[in-house]
Design a protein around this motif. Sequence first.
Motif, PDB file in Angstrom:
ATOM      1  N   ILE A  48       0.731  -1.162   0.071  1.00  0.00           N
ATOM      2  CA  ILE A  48      -0.060   0.211  -0.032  1.00  0.00           C
ATOM      3  C   ILE A  48       0.831   1.167   0.097  1.00  0.00           C
ATOM      4  N   ASP A  49       0.379   2.242  -0.420  1.00  0.00           N
ATOM      5  CA  ASP A  49       0.841   3.483  -0.279  1.00  0.00           C
ATOM      6  C   ASP A  49       0.482   4.383   0.890  1.00  0.00           C
ATOM      7  N   HIS A  50       1.046   5.669   0.820  1.00  0.00           N
ATOM      8  CA  HIS A  50       0.671   6.261   2.121  1.00  0.00           C
ATOM      9  C   HIS A  50      -0.829   6.780   2.445  1.00  0.00           C
ATOM     10  N   THR A  51      -1.597   6.350   1.410  1.00  0.00           N
ATOM     11  CA  THR A  51      -2.924   6.645   1.551  1.00  0.00           C
ATOM     12  C   THR A  51      -3.866   5.453   2.009  1.00  0.00           C
ATOM     13  N   GLY A  52      -3.189   4.351   1.985  1.00  0.00           N
ATOM     14  CA  GLY A  52      -3.672   3.072   2.364  1.00  0.00           C
ATOM     15  C   GLY A  52      -4.319   2.456   1.132  1.00  0.00           C
ATOM     16  N   GLN A  53      -3.916   2.681   0.005  1.00  0.00           N
ATOM     17  CA  GLN A  53      -4.427   1.996  -1.287  1.00  0.00           C
ATOM     18  C   GLN A  53      -3.533   1.153  -1.636  1.00  0.00           C
ATOM     19  N   PHE A  54      -3.879   0.039  -2.161  1.00  0.00           N
ATOM     20  CA  PHE A  54      -3.110  -1.189  -2.770  1.00  0.00           C
ATOM     21  C   PHE A  54      -2.185  -0.642  -4.221  1.00  0.00           C
ATOM     22  N   VAL A  55      -1.034  -0.468  -4.151  1.00  0.00           N
ATOM     23  CA  VAL A  55      -0.402  -0.103  -5.356  1.00  0.00           C
ATOM     24  C   VAL A  55       0.274  -1.300  -5.924  1.00  0.00           C
ATOM     25  N   VAL A  56       0.441  -2.292  -5.077  1.00  0.00           N
ATOM     26  CA  VAL A  56       1.035  -3.661  -5.618  1.00  0.00           C
ATOM     27  C   VAL A  56       0.124  -4.687  -5.243  1.00  0.00           C
ATOM     28  N   LYS A  57      -0.757  -5.269  -6.045  1.00  0.00           N
ATOM     29  CA  LYS A  57      -1.901  -6.166  -5.495  1.00  0.00           C
ATOM     30  C   LYS A  57      -1.458  -7.236  -4.618  1.00  0.00           C
ATOM     31  N   ASN A  58      -2.441  -7.501  -3.911  1.00  0.00           N
ATOM     32  CA  ASN A  58      -2.149  -8.684  -2.797  1.00  0.00           C
ATOM     33  C   ASN A  58      -2.165  -9.813  -3.355  1.00  0.00           C
ATOM     34  N   ILE A  59      -1.134 -10.354  -3.734  1.00  0.00           N
ATOM     35  CA  ILE A  59      -1.066 -11.716  -4.508  1.00  0.00           C
ATOM     36  C   ILE A  59       0.315 -12.656  -3.995  1.00  0.00           C
ATOM     37  N   TYR A  60       1.073 -12.020  -2.819  1.00  0.00           N
ATOM     38  CA  TYR A  60       2.126 -12.982  -2.461  1.00  0.00           C
ATOM     39  C   TYR A  60       1.996 -13.631  -1.330  1.00  0.00           C
ATOM     40  N   ASN A  61       2.746 -14.569  -1.226  1.00  0.00           N
ATOM     41  CA  ASN A  61       2.456 -15.513  -0.083  1.00  0.00           C
ATOM     42  C   ASN A  61       3.249 -15.014   1.241  1.00  0.00           C
ATOM     43  N   THR A  62       4.182 -14.233   1.048  1.00  0.00           N
ATOM     44  CA  THR A  62       5.067 -13.791   2.324  1.00  0.00           C
ATOM     45  C   THR A  62       4.975 -12.142   2.241  1.00  0.00           C
ATOM     46  N   SER A  63       5.617 -11.687   3.561  1.00  0.00           N
ATOM     47  CA  SER A  63       5.882 -10.205   3.382  1.00  0.00           C
ATOM     48  C   SER A  63       7.033  -9.918   2.698  1.00  0.00           C
ATOM     49  N   ALA A  64       8.089 -10.778   2.712  1.00  0.00           N
ATOM     50  CA  ALA A  64       9.193 -10.809   2.178  1.00  0.00           C
ATOM     51  C   ALA A  64       9.074 -10.423   0.686  1.00  0.00           C
ATOM     52  N   ASP A  65       8.487 -11.306   0.057  1.00  0.00           N
ATOM     53  CA  ASP A  65       8.222 -11.152  -1.309  1.00  0.00           C
ATOM     54  C   ASP A  65       7.226  -9.806  -1.754  1.00  0.00           C
ATOM     55  N   ALA A  66       6.589  -9.370  -0.863  1.00  0.00           N
ATOM     56  CA  ALA A  66       5.630  -8.256  -0.808  1.00  0.00           C
ATOM     57  C   ALA A  66       6.587  -6.959  -0.939  1.00  0.00           C
ATOM     58  N   TYR A  67       7.789  -6.981   0.177  1.00  0.00           N
ATOM     59  CA  TYR A  67       8.692  -5.998   0.323  1.00  0.00           C
ATOM     60  C   TYR A  67       9.404  -5.903  -1.065  1.00  0.00           C
ATOM     61  N   GLU A  68       9.815  -7.029  -1.590  1.00  0.00           N
ATOM     62  CA  GLU A  68      10.675  -6.746  -2.883  1.00  0.00           C
ATOM     63  C   GLU A  68       9.812  -6.202  -3.908  1.00  0.00           C
ATOM     64  N   ALA A  69       8.615  -6.512  -3.857  1.00  0.00           N
ATOM     65  CA  ALA A  69       7.766  -5.884  -4.743  1.00  0.00           C
ATOM     66  C   ALA A  69       7.486  -4.145  -4.507  1.00  0.00           C
ATOM     67  N   ALA A  70       7.466  -4.105  -3.257  1.00  0.00           N
ATOM     68  CA  ALA A  70       7.571  -2.783  -2.850  1.00  0.00           C
ATOM     69  C   ALA A  70       8.687  -1.695  -3.280  1.00  0.00           C
ATOM     70  N   ARG A  71       9.898  -2.522  -3.063  1.00  0.00           N
ATOM     71  CA  ARG A  71      10.954  -1.701  -3.535  1.00  0.00           C
ATOM     72  C   ARG A  71      11.044  -1.729  -5.001  1.00  0.00           C
ATOM     73  N   ARG A  72      10.657  -2.591  -5.848  1.00  0.00           N
ATOM     74  CA  ARG A  72      10.529  -2.399  -7.464  1.00  0.00           C
ATOM     75  C   ARG A  72       9.551  -1.242  -7.641  1.00  0.00           C
ATOM     76  N   TRP A  73       8.576  -1.194  -7.012  1.00  0.00           N
ATOM     77  CA  TRP A  73       7.391  -0.101  -7.242  1.00  0.00           C
ATOM     78  C   TRP A  73       7.951   1.347  -6.895  1.00  0.00           C
ATOM     79  N   SER A  74       8.594   1.286  -5.722  1.00  0.00           N
ATOM     80  CA  SER A  74       8.927   2.729  -5.249  1.00  0.00           C
ATOM     81  C   SER A  74      10.124   3.253  -6.063  1.00  0.00           C
ATOM     82  N   GLU A  75      11.103   2.463  -6.532  1.00  0.00           N
ATOM     83  CA  GLU A  75      12.086   2.881  -7.480  1.00  0.00           C
ATOM     84  C   GLU A  75      11.530   3.441  -8.748  1.00  0.00           C
ATOM     85  N   LYS A  76      10.333   2.820  -9.481  1.00  0.00           N
ATOM     86  CA  LYS A  76       9.933   3.485 -10.459  1.00  0.00           C
ATOM     87  C   LYS A  76       8.730   4.623 -10.304  1.00  0.00           C
TER      88      LYS A  76
END
Length: 450
Positions: A419-447
């Motif tokens: 989610i972003d700072h408004t609480g909206q999902f910017v990366v869909k909730n499709i991952y099994n672990t928070s670690a995978d989601a963290y990696e997706a969050a990094r890729r999203w924030s870099e772009k």
Amino acid sequence: MKKLFLLPFLALFFILDTNAQTLTIQPSTKLYGYKNSDGGWQIAPQFQYAYAFQGHFRRFAVVKQDRFWGCIDVRGQMVVRNIFHTSQEAEAAGKEWEKGDEPGKWLYPAQNPADGKWGYVDYYGKWKFEPQYERATVFKGDEPMSYAAVKTAGRWGCIDRKGVMVIAPTFMEEEHADLAGIQWTHGRHYDTWRYPTRDKSTGKWGYVNYLGRWVVEAEYEDYDFFGPDNNYIYAQVKRDGRWGSIDRNGNVVSKCIFYTHEDADYALSQKEHGRNINDWRLPVTDIATEKYGWVDYEGEWVISPIYEGATHFTNDTGYFATCKLDGFWASIDNKGELLSQNVFTLSSEAWQAGYEWDNNQEIGHWLYPIRNKETGYWGYVDFKGNWVIQPVFEDAKLFIKTWNNRAAPAKMDGRWGCIDHTGQFVVKNIYNTSADAYEAARRWSEKQKF
């Protein structure tokens, strides 16, 4: 005529003196004696141990007989009675005899075989101070300030050469009484010297002066010294399981409320170093309730003990710390006012919130994942503990990156997304672990830049 009369006598003495020189052990008895130059026994073997003769005109030898040490002359007569426990003590007495000092000028500790008590004798073994002590040591110092440590009724004190108890028997060890004796002899710091000792009846600790008299009542469970020379202004003491500080007259400087001797000493240092003690705080627990609060260097409560946990203010003079209340952490200022609500799971999160407040950061600049106590769902709060993103997630993690491209892993419907700072999902909730989601969050924030 007088000269003619003396010469044969001196010649005879010289012959005896020179002939009785050879220390010899008899193999059959293992006893020591002295042989003359002809190989005959000048002094029959009768000593358990012996040393060679020493001295000049009046020569003597240190010998051991019946388990004790004494001294004989060249005729084998016991000129220093065998009453000493060590050869060194007997030798010292022998030297006084050699010099012709009057008996009693020097006194020696001796033990009475009949009852085991100790007293003092001259070198002939005559009692000068009757045996009445449990233990006695040699005299030290020069007249008129000469003393010996003695033990009576289980405690050590000191007597002078008249047998007067000049230092009361309150000390627990010989070396402690000896320190007091040195103080008495030299007169250094006579009005400020303090030494810890324990009251025999109560087992509590207090302090005595160099005369062995109580100057700080024995009411403490443990103690520290008044500095290496026992002359410092303050010392730490323990009462009811806690430490505080007193001055050399027993006046309380810091109440006994600190966990350790080091904490009490640290508190005292604030006053001694001239620091701003009005802003100094130290977290401790109340003995009765075991709740945490903060005290000043005197051990007085400046923030009431109502908390389940507490941390230090920065350098103990900072403007915020953290506290635990109803199972959760909050940040608190140095006046005891809560800077945030008690919503944080970790002290470190509450500390970060306090840091934001201390640095005048914009409210909401940083958000913290918090679990709602009532629903069990997770959301995000600002540093005051107010909800910014409502608690609708099954789990949530910290934001990464900076303000304008932040993202945080959050869990909904059993899967992780970002989610972003408004609480909206910017990366869909499709991952099994928070670690995978963290990696997706990094890729999203870099772009993402917005």
